[in-house]
Write an enzyme that holds these catalytic residues in place. Sequence first.
Site, PDB file in Angstrom:
ATOM      1  N   GLY A 224       6.555   2.576 -23.118  1.00 41.03           N
ATOM      2  CA  GLY A 224       7.806   3.129 -23.620  1.00 41.03           C
ATOM      3  C   GLY A 224       8.500   3.926 -22.522  1.00 41.03           C
ATOM      4  O   GLY A 224       7.916   4.170 -21.456  1.00 41.03           O
ATOM      5  N   LEU A 225       9.727   4.323 -22.802  1.00 47.34           N
ATOM      6  CA  LEU A 225      10.529   5.088 -21.855  1.00 47.34           C
ATOM      7  C   LEU A 225       9.851   6.395 -21.451  1.00 47.34           C
ATOM      8  O   LEU A 225       9.010   6.924 -22.197  1.00 47.34           O
ATOM      9  CB  LEU A 225      11.882   5.448 -22.496  1.00 47.34           C
ATOM     10  CG  LEU A 225      12.850   4.307 -22.810  1.00 47.34           C
ATOM     11  CD1 LEU A 225      14.032   4.855 -23.620  1.00 47.34           C
ATOM     12  CD2 LEU A 225      13.334   3.622 -21.535  1.00 47.34           C
ATOM     13  N   SER A 226      10.238   6.888 -20.310  1.00 47.45           N
ATOM     14  CA  SER A 226       9.841   8.246 -19.933  1.00 47.45           C
ATOM     15  C   SER A 226      10.358   9.197 -21.012  1.00 47.45           C
ATOM     16  O   SER A 226      11.505   9.091 -21.441  1.00 47.45           O
ATOM     17  CB  SER A 226      10.469   8.598 -18.578  1.00 47.45           C
ATOM     18  OG  SER A 226      10.158   9.924 -18.231  1.00 47.45           O
TER      19      SER A 226
ATOM     20  N   SER B  88       9.348   9.225 -24.115  1.00 51.67           N
ATOM     21  CA  SER B  88       9.289   8.624 -25.456  1.00 51.67           C
ATOM     22  C   SER B  88       8.148   9.220 -26.278  1.00 51.67           C
ATOM     23  O   SER B  88       8.127   9.097 -27.503  1.00 51.67           O
ATOM     24  CB  SER B  88       9.126   7.106 -25.361  1.00 51.67           C
ATOM     25  OG  SER B  88       7.918   6.777 -24.706  1.00 51.67           O
ATOM     26  N   GLY B  89       7.197   9.832 -25.602  1.00 49.37           N
ATOM     27  CA  GLY B  89       6.092  10.455 -26.326  1.00 49.37           C
ATOM     28  C   GLY B  89       4.761   9.726 -26.194  1.00 49.37           C
ATOM     29  O   GLY B  89       3.838   9.964 -26.981  1.00 49.37           O
ATOM     30  N   LYS B  90       4.659   8.861 -25.199  1.00 46.88           N
ATOM     31  CA  LYS B  90       3.404   8.113 -25.003  1.00 46.88           C
ATOM     32  C   LYS B  90       2.202   9.038 -24.842  1.00 46.88           C
ATOM     33  O   LYS B  90       1.191   8.883 -25.511  1.00 46.88           O
ATOM     34  CB  LYS B  90       3.496   7.242 -23.735  1.00 46.88           C
ATOM     35  CG  LYS B  90       4.550   6.172 -23.753  1.00 46.88           C
ATOM     36  CD  LYS B  90       4.558   5.365 -22.464  1.00 46.88           C
ATOM     37  CE  LYS B  90       4.922   6.162 -21.234  1.00 46.88           C
ATOM     38  NZ  LYS B  90       6.271   6.774 -21.254  1.00 46.88           N
ATOM     39  N   SER B  91       2.336   9.987 -23.938  1.00 48.75           N
ATOM     40  CA  SER B  91       1.204  10.875 -23.660  1.00 48.75           C
ATOM     41  C   SER B  91       0.898  11.773 -24.847  1.00 48.75           C
ATOM     42  O   SER B  91      -0.265  12.050 -25.147  1.00 48.75           O
ATOM     43  CB  SER B  91       1.497  11.746 -22.440  1.00 48.75           C
ATOM     44  OG  SER B  91       1.528  10.942 -21.292  1.00 48.75           O
TER      45      SER B  91
ATOM     46  N   SER C 236      -1.506   5.032 -20.558  1.00 48.24           N
ATOM     47  CA  SER C 236      -0.234   5.634 -20.910  1.00 48.24           C
ATOM     48  C   SER C 236       0.696   5.649 -19.696  1.00 48.24           C
ATOM     49  O   SER C 236       0.705   6.599 -18.917  1.00 48.24           O
ATOM     50  CB  SER C 236      -0.526   7.047 -21.426  1.00 48.24           C
ATOM     51  OG  SER C 236       0.641   7.745 -21.711  1.00 48.24           O
TER      52      SER C 236
END
Lengths: 205, 205
Positions: free
Chosen positions: A36-38, A40-43, A107
């Site tokens: 996902g975008l920087s 976006s909340g992946k981490s 991630s």
Amino acid sequence: MAEQKATNVHWHEGDITREHRSRLLGHKGATLWFTGLSGSGKSTVAVELEGRLNELGVLSYRLDGDNVRLGINRNLGFSAEDRTENIRRIGEIAKLFADSGVIALSSFISPYAADRNQVRELHEAAGMDFIEVFVDCSLEAAESRDPKGLYKKARAGEIKNFTGIDDPYESPWKPEIHLHSDQQSLTEEVDMILGELRERGIINA
Amino acid sequence: MAEQKATNVHWHEGDITREHRSRLLGHKGATLWFTGLSGSGKSTVAVELEGRLNELGVLSYRLDGDNVRLGINRNLGFSAEDRTENIRRIGEIAKLFADSGVIALSSFISPYAADRNQVRELHEAAGMDFIEVFVDCSLEAAESRDPKGLYKKARAGEIKNFTGIDDPYESPWKPEIHLHSDQQSLTEEVDMILGELRERGIINA
């Protein structure tokens, strides 16, 4: 060191396999590939999931910029070639973890579908679970969060080829899990992932 | 997928650390770095150790030519540069495994002391156990075994820069464990390693 007394205490059953390791751990290995975008909340999702898995007695390990970009991939830059090699190596490492019985939580923005699909094929050819988790979020929402101030720099032209600004993000066609981080709660997101892991028989907890 | 009912089931204690993973597994992670001539018995010892650790409920994972040279390092050849990069990457991967709580069993000739020491420093700087296991064996004994027929090819000039024939093997100065595979039994070797793991508090089993 203790003196060797007993003899013939060899391991007789041949090589240890993925199944032996799963039996030891009580769950299977797999790769969860957050994309996902920087911003976006992946981490955020990966960290929360890691905590929940630990509570359930499930061993997971996060692969992220801190331990990969500063470690094994320190000799890679941001050219197109290097970005592809970055994802290839992360995919290979995730596969080793999945094979070892660990649930790898990868991630990275990983914006290109071709790179992600290569990692998927690598896993599937070896009979390993590859679960693509699309952390979907509007550019507006991601940019308004901008936790590292990167969008600001990209808009100012200080960072080139920034995903979402002057470099494309190719959304997954058929992600196993599609999260909407600008609409769902963190708890909902993590529960969706845990549900998928249970459905696939990767975890029983 | 199950509908989300409960709320506020977040993980509140912050990031999961190495200590959380060790508690979950009941042992610490570490890197066991097997080094020695081709045919010295590195893999034989690593495979036997892996079986014994599994019986003890300890999670280990072998890194070897099969899963590394054919995977993440498939884009590396045998030039001096590539050999160094090969060992560097393996060292970084072993470190990730050690960090995850797994006992990494790395089994490569790794003939150059400088390359091995770089991997050692990488681990020690991060507070991780790096245990160099020198699988010592006379060239004569290794060559007489020649399990893969490589010495024969090297002697015939079909393989260039073969360790022990026309490329040096630099013995470890101070290996944590010094095995003599042409004089010890496999059981003795594995028991020496298990003894070291217990002494260091890596395993309790």
